[in-house]
Design a protein around this motif. Structure first.
Motif, short mmCIF file in Angstrom:
data_model
loop_
_atom_site.label_atom_id
_atom_site.label_comp_id
_atom_site.label_asym_id
_atom_site.label_seq_id
_atom_site.Cartn_x
_atom_site.Cartn_y
_atom_site.Cartn_z
N ALA A 128 0.84 -1.20 0.00
CA ALA A 128 0.00 0.00 0.00
C ALA A 128 0.87 1.25 0.00
CB ALA A 128 -0.92 0.00 1.21
N THR A 129 1.95 1.22 0.78
CA THR A 129 2.82 2.39 0.84
C THR A 129 3.50 2.63 -0.50
OG1 THR A 129 3.24 1.79 3.13
CG2 THR A 129 4.62 3.50 2.21
N SER A 130 4.00 1.57 -1.13
CA SER A 130 4.70 1.81 -2.39
C SER A 130 3.71 2.23 -3.48
CB SER A 130 5.55 0.60 -2.80
OG SER A 130 4.74 -0.49 -3.11
N ASP A 131 2.46 1.75 -3.39
CA ASP A 131 1.44 2.22 -4.33
C ASP A 131 1.13 3.71 -4.11
OD1 ASP A 131 1.28 -0.26 -5.44
OD2 ASP A 131 -0.59 -0.84 -4.45
N ALA A 132 1.12 4.12 -2.85
CA ALA A 132 0.88 5.53 -2.54
C ALA A 132 2.05 6.38 -3.05
CB ALA A 132 0.69 5.73 -1.04
N VAL A 133 3.26 5.84 -2.96
CA VAL A 133 4.42 6.55 -3.52
C VAL A 133 4.24 6.72 -5.03
CG1 VAL A 133 6.90 6.41 -3.98
CG2 VAL A 133 6.04 5.81 -1.72
N THR A 134 3.78 5.67 -5.69
CA THR A 134 3.52 5.76 -7.13
C THR A 134 2.54 6.89 -7.44
OG1 THR A 134 3.85 3.38 -7.33
CG2 THR A 134 2.72 4.46 -9.15
N ALA A 135 1.50 7.01 -6.62
CA ALA A 135 0.50 8.08 -6.84
C ALA A 135 1.14 9.46 -6.69
CB ALA A 135 -0.66 7.92 -5.88
N LEU A 136 1.94 9.65 -5.65
CA LEU A 136 2.59 10.95 -5.43
C LEU A 136 3.59 11.25 -6.54
CD1 LEU A 136 3.15 10.61 -1.59
CD2 LEU A 136 1.81 12.41 -2.66
#
Lengths: 353, 138
Positions: A128-136
């Motif tokens: 989830a964190t790395s997906d959120a990084v992708t979004a940012l």
């Protein structure tokens, strides 16, 4: 992908903060369609420099992040911050308190600060964190900072989704045996002794430097994997000693007083040096590829385990099997074989074809 | 109860806005919400309305609980409401106000878009139930 998700992705890429916030929520909640969103964002990501910051509670991570972010903002860069806090194992609730310390950047919408809770998930949180990084990253942030408490394996996984990892310690945090223990001290690219105006700073710095010195030598001798890989690929690394030397990063130790901002410039310089090292040595690409390999594995494993759950349900639930095992009618290995058999049969069939 | 929490985690922002420097109540609410299984983001003291809006938008919260004891609610709350509208976040954010709010101001706040006002002595469970029942569907 449904129209709603297409719109969300389009709004996010168009610079809507609301869309970015909503996309991260969908990622966190594993809402239907979140995978399509991350897939669509992936091609737009890849340019942000990702920094992970960890350390024990009270070491001053949030204050340090605040000042570091301020420094990047002063240079005109945009920043995303993800702060991970633990959640209650009993209720799932959490108080996410790191936002309070972002005092230098309040009211600045170009700092996108997002709190995430562990939500009791182990493997899933790092995804989830790395997906959120992708979004940012896709949103266009120049830097993304991930902040988490370095308490357990899970938190270590999260900061390792970063290109550069900063480990924070405070002076006098334990004796030299603490420095020998495995864990967060092994993952740092930069070590920060924060609260350097306190007693014991010099000793803590010396202990860290000794640890780094000890760790760089044995690792060089043990870490022969690269040679083998290079030889297998036919690269000319016969005289590998120099090449190995050039491709080794020796972690730096930086002293800071986050509350006053002292030492923040040194930290930023150290991070920039690590970044340069990553780019010039080719490690950046290597690291990214390792990360994606892990992520693919994790995703496939989680998908497979969903399939297995379905198989259990189809056969009357895992409890029925467990009861049969407890009654000595069968045993765990036989049950496992039985459940996996259809999957194995399918795979073997495709292999034959 | 816990099954609900697993399905969707309710995110709340507990906001102290303006000059009043007393946040014991905000802490108590934050803790009660945490124990109810919510994810609580606490703003800290002395926040400007724009900061609250920024936090609410970035954190994508379902609920904002604004705690005001200073009597400045009639100036501060509208600014937060306007800020949320600016970011299209007003429609699906539940706004609650807690603290010292005179009866004659309550209606006015509700007209502005505040869902409910909780005065001193409100049982915690009442607030929690209200959030569970009224957290916006998304």
């Amino acid at each position: 992908m449904s129209q709603a998700e297409l719109d969300l992705v389009e709004d996010l890429l168009g610079g809507s903060h609301r869309a970015l916030a909503r996309a991260i929520t969908k990622i966190e909640n594993r809402s239907p369609g979140y995978r399509d969103i991350v897939s669509a964002l992936h091609e737009h990501a890849g340019s942000a420099e990702v920094i992970g910051i960890t350390g024990s509670p009270g070491a001053g991570k949030s204050t340090l992040v605040d000042k570091l972010v301020k420094r990047y903002r002063d240079r005109g860069e945009t920043v995303g911050v993800i702060a991970v806090d633990p959640s209650s194992p009993y209720t799932g609730g959490a108080v996410l308190g790191d936002r309070i310390r972002m005092a230098s950047n309040v009211g600045d919408m170009d700092v996108f600060f997002r709190s995430m809770s562990a939500r009791g998930r182990l493997g899933g949180l790092s995804t989830a964190t790395s997906d959120a990084v992708t979004a940012l990253d896709a949103f266009g942030k120049d830097r993304v900072v991930i902040e988490t408490v370095g308490a357990g394996q899970n938190e270590i996984d999260i900061v390792r989704t970063a290109d550069s990892v900063v480990v924070l310690v405070q002076p006098g945090s334990g004796d030299d045996v603490q420095m020998l223990k495995a864990g967060i001290l092994e993952i740092g690219d930069v070590f920060v002794v924060n609260k350097a105006d306190m007693d014991g700073t010099a000793r803590t710095v010396a202990e860290l430097e000794e640890m780094i010195h000890l760790r760089s030598n044995p690792r060089k001798n043990l870490d022969t994997g690269h040679h083998r890989v290079d030889e297998a690929q036919g690269a000319s690394v016969v005289n590998g000693e120099q090449e190995e030397e050039a491709a080794t990063w020796t972690p730096e130790v930086v002293e800071t007083v986050a509350t006053s901002g002292d030492g923040i410039d040194d930290l930023a310089e150290s991070l920039a040096a690590h970044r340069t090292f990553l780019e010039e040595s080719g490690r950046l690409r290597e690291k990214a590829q390792t990360r994606y390999a892990e992520e693919i594995r994790r995703l496939v494993q989680s998908d497979l385990s969903d399939l297995v759950e379905r198989e259990f349900d189809a056969r009357g639930g895992v409890d029925a099997f467990a009861a049969a095992v407890a009654d000595r009618e069968t045993d765990p290995y036989t049950v496992a074989d039985e459940v996996v058999a259809p999957v194995r049969a399918c795979l073997e069939e495709t292999d034959d074809g | 109860m816990s099954a609900d929490a697993e399905q969707r985690t309710i995110r709340c922002l507990i906001a102290k806005v303006g000059l009043d420097g007393h946040d014991r109540g905000a802490h108590v609410i934050a803790r009660a919400f945490r124990d109810a299984g919510f994810e609580v983001i606490y703003s800290g003291l002395h926040r400007a309305p724009a900061e609250i809006v920024q936090a609410a938008v970035q954190e994508d919260v379902d609920v904002i609980g604004i705690s005001i004891l200073s009597g400045a609610h009639n100036t501060l709350v509208p600014k937060i409401v306007d800020g949320l509208k600016e970011y299209d976040a007003f429609e699906d954010t539940l706004i609650l106000v807690g603290g010292i709010i005179p009866d004659e101001d309550r209606e006015q706040l509700k007209e502005m878009g505040v869902a409910e006002v909780f005065g001193p002595g409100t049982p915690m469970q009442e607030t929690i139930d209200f959030v569970r029942e009224n957290a916006p569907e998304r």
